[in-house]
Design a protein around this motif. Structure first.
Motif, short mmCIF file in Angstrom:
data_model
loop_
_atom_site.label_atom_id
_atom_site.label_comp_id
_atom_site.label_asym_id
_atom_site.label_seq_id
_atom_site.Cartn_x
_atom_site.Cartn_y
_atom_site.Cartn_z
N TYR A 22 81.92 54.54 -87.77
CA TYR A 22 81.72 53.19 -87.23
C TYR A 22 82.56 53.02 -85.97
N GLU A 23 81.94 52.51 -84.94
CA GLU A 23 82.65 52.18 -83.71
C GLU A 23 82.42 50.70 -83.43
N GLU A 24 83.50 50.01 -83.09
CA GLU A 24 83.36 48.59 -82.75
C GLU A 24 82.63 48.46 -81.42
#
Length: 60
Positions: A22-24
């Motif tokens: 997950y990447e913001e």
């Protein structure tokens, strides 16, 4: 044996879908610039005051 192959295939497919992690999301800040001026809205009220003062002085 078929169930073992099916289970191995499904587990590999499931782990491959989460491989990226997950990447913001990157959200750029909004920059708001306001106009600044020392006498931006002063001239009109000042002109009205001068006209009223001149009219009052001429009536006396």
């Amino acid at each position: 044996m078929k169930k073992l192959v099916l289970a191995a295939t499904l587990s590999l497919a499931a782990t491959a879908s989460f491989a990226g992690g997950y990447e913001e999301p990157i959200i750029e800040p909004v920059i708001i610039e306001e106009e600044t001026g020392s006498s931006g809205g002063v001239w009109l009220p000042l002109a009205i005051f001068v006209v009223i003062a001149a009219a009052a002085a001429s009536c006396s």
